[in-house]
Scaffold this motif. Structure first.
Motif, PDB file in Angstrom:
ATOM      1  N   VAL A  75       0.858  -1.201   0.000  1.00  0.00           N
ATOM      2  CA  VAL A  75       0.000   0.000   0.000  1.00  0.00           C
ATOM      3  C   VAL A  75       0.887   1.242   0.000  1.00  0.00           C
ATOM      4  O   VAL A  75       1.641   1.476   0.942  1.00  0.00           O
ATOM      5  CB  VAL A  75      -0.926   0.052   1.242  1.00  0.00           C
ATOM      6  N   VAL A  76       0.805   2.008  -1.082  1.00  0.00           N
ATOM      7  CA  VAL A  76       1.626   3.222  -1.192  1.00  0.00           C
ATOM      8  C   VAL A  76       0.727   4.439  -1.110  1.00  0.00           C
ATOM      9  O   VAL A  76      -0.329   4.486  -1.741  1.00  0.00           O
ATOM     10  CB  VAL A  76       2.417   3.213  -2.515  1.00  0.00           C
ATOM     11  N   GLU A  77       1.150   5.398  -0.330  1.00  0.00           N
ATOM     12  CA  GLU A  77       0.410   6.652  -0.255  1.00  0.00           C
ATOM     13  C   GLU A  77       1.276   7.774  -0.825  1.00  0.00           C
ATOM     14  O   GLU A  77       2.461   7.836  -0.565  1.00  0.00           O
ATOM     15  CB  GLU A  77       0.031   6.954   1.199  1.00  0.00           C
ATOM     16  N   SER A  78       0.650   8.627  -1.609  1.00  0.00           N
ATOM     17  CA  SER A  78       1.355   9.741  -2.239  1.00  0.00           C
ATOM     18  C   SER A  78       0.571  11.001  -1.938  1.00  0.00           C
ATOM     19  O   SER A  78      -0.631  11.065  -2.194  1.00  0.00           O
ATOM     20  CB  SER A  78       1.416   9.495  -3.745  1.00  0.00           C
ATOM     21  N   MET A  79       1.237  11.967  -1.376  1.00  0.00           N
ATOM     22  CA  MET A  79       0.514  13.166  -0.962  1.00  0.00           C
ATOM     23  C   MET A  79       0.531  14.240  -2.032  1.00  0.00           C
ATOM     24  O   MET A  79       1.579  14.581  -2.566  1.00  0.00           O
ATOM     25  CB  MET A  79       1.093  13.706   0.326  1.00  0.00           C
ATOM     26  N   LYS A  80      -0.640  14.753  -2.318  1.00  0.00           N
ATOM     27  CA  LYS A  80      -0.754  15.878  -3.248  1.00  0.00           C
ATOM     28  C   LYS A  80      -1.029  17.102  -2.395  1.00  0.00           C
ATOM     29  O   LYS A  80      -1.973  17.117  -1.606  1.00  0.00           O
ATOM     30  CB  LYS A  80      -1.906  15.586  -4.205  1.00  0.00           C
TER      31      LYS A  80
END
Ligand code: ADP
Ligand code: MG
Length: 351
Positions: free
Chosen positions: A146-151
């Motif tokens: 599970v990868v989270e990428s912040m915008k």
């Protein structure tokens, strides 16, 4: 162009010192063309050239380059490719824009008359947020798989971007600004961007304000690009939209792009390509980088030299029809450059 404020600029005897970052792929050959054209045109600019090694695991040359741009205020660059998926290796291009707070990327996309293209008479200015959004470089794997990428969208950066767009429209006699977003899905982040643009538009009653969802925008662009005038958008949409529009008028080798903050300016080809596969083959179109060099001269206040190079480019493409393979022509990169130099010499002789 935004004037530089703050630090004094290196300027020796009326000459300007400018940082040159050739980058990878076709970058170095394109820079050699810029230097050749400047030489023949008597352009009063000296380059401080720094080669950044994107594979290096320390950032010494990156920091040296940033220090040089801080000193000179102005930079011309090729793309510095970081293909590595190692998260410790950061994108040099993004790092430069973020560290120098180059919050806006501006691309003027205007058709050339005699170049084969999807659409004629396109004249659009793309204004792209250049330091945040999806390029915040804040990614992590929260649990395995599970990868989270912040915008990141901020009111402050959206506000100054929107102000930049409306001021540019006002100062260039443009009649409409269109904000591009996906606020129907990203209600908070793109919602803030859209609201900020709407609020800014209230200060500019003479300029029409519209907004469009990014997916519809892509469809509208390929079917009827003439409906657009000035466009303003978050970072990732800007990357995609500017490539689409450059493609509409003739591809990656033609159009230049400008990056501005309150203190520094960086000039480069609009679509930021590396062109690794065509490097060293004398086939790259030199026009985008030569146009970037003309933009840089305009920013430095060297109007006469800027116009000289723009005229030489336009005569080469529109009248002499010296076109590289990307424009379905048979000319080599150096044929285009030598034709540009021919005009530059004749104009420089009359200055
Ligand atoms: P790559 O990453 O494979 O090097 P790029 O993303 O740099 O490709 O460029 C996309 C495409 O545009 C490639 O086909 C490249 O050859 C082409 N291209 C980029 N710059 C130029 C140029 N100045 N002249 C001609 N073709 C170019
Ligand atoms: Mg690429």
């Amino acid at each position: 162009a935004r004037r530089q404020v703050g630090l004094p600029r290196a300027r020796y005897g009326g000459r300007n010192a400018v940082t040159m970052l050739p980058g990878g792929g076709i970058g170095p050959e394109l820079m050699s063309y810029v230097k050749e054209v400047f030489l023949h045109g008597g352009v009063p600019v000296d380059f401080e050239t720094i080669q950044i090694d994107p594979q290096s695991d320390n950032n010494d040359d990156l920091q040296y380059a940033i220090m040089s741009i801080r000193r000179n205020g102005v930079c011309i660059k090729g793309n510095i490719e970081t293909r590595s998926l190692d998260t410790a290796i950061i994108s040099r291009n993004v790092a430069i824009r973020n560290e120098l707070d180059l919050f806006v990327n501006v691309i003027n996309v205007q058709s050339y008359n005699n170049i084969p293209s999807r659409h004629k008479n396109v004249n659009v200015i793309v204004i792209r947020q250049n330091t945040e959004g999806e390029y915040a470089m804040l990614e992590h794997e929260s649990v395995e798989g599970v990868v989270e990428s912040m915008k990141v969208i901020t009111e402050e950066n959206s506000t100054r971007l929107a102000r930049y767009a409306f001021e540019l429209a006002k100062n260039n006699g443009r009649s409409k600004v269109t904000a591009i977003h996906k606020a129907n899905i990203m209600k908070l982040s793109d919602g803030l961007f859209l609201e900020t643009c709407k609020n800014m538009s209230l200060n500019y009653p003479d300029i029409k304000f519209e907004h469009m969802i990014i997916d519809n925008c892509c469809m509208q662009l390929v079917s009827n690009p003439h409906q657009f005038d000035v466009m303003v958008m978050p970072n990732l949409y800007g990357s995609i939209v500017s490539n689409v529009i450059c493609g509409l008028v003739g591809g990656a080798g033609l159009i230049s792009g400008r990056n501005y903050g309150d203190h520094y300016a960086v000039f480069e080809p609009g679509t930021r390509n590396t062109g690794s596969s065509i490097a060293g083959t004398n086939t790259a179109n030199p026009v985008a980088m030569l146009s970037a060099s003309a933009d840089m001269l305009e920013h430095l206040g060297h109007k006469v030299h800027c116009d000289m190079i723009r005229t030489a480019i336009s005569k080469t493409l529109n009248e002499d029809m010296v076109h590289t393979a990307d424009l379905n022509g048979t000319a080599k990169s150096t044929d285009v450059v030598h034709n540009v130099i021919k005009h530059v010499k004749s104009i420089a002789g009359r200055i």
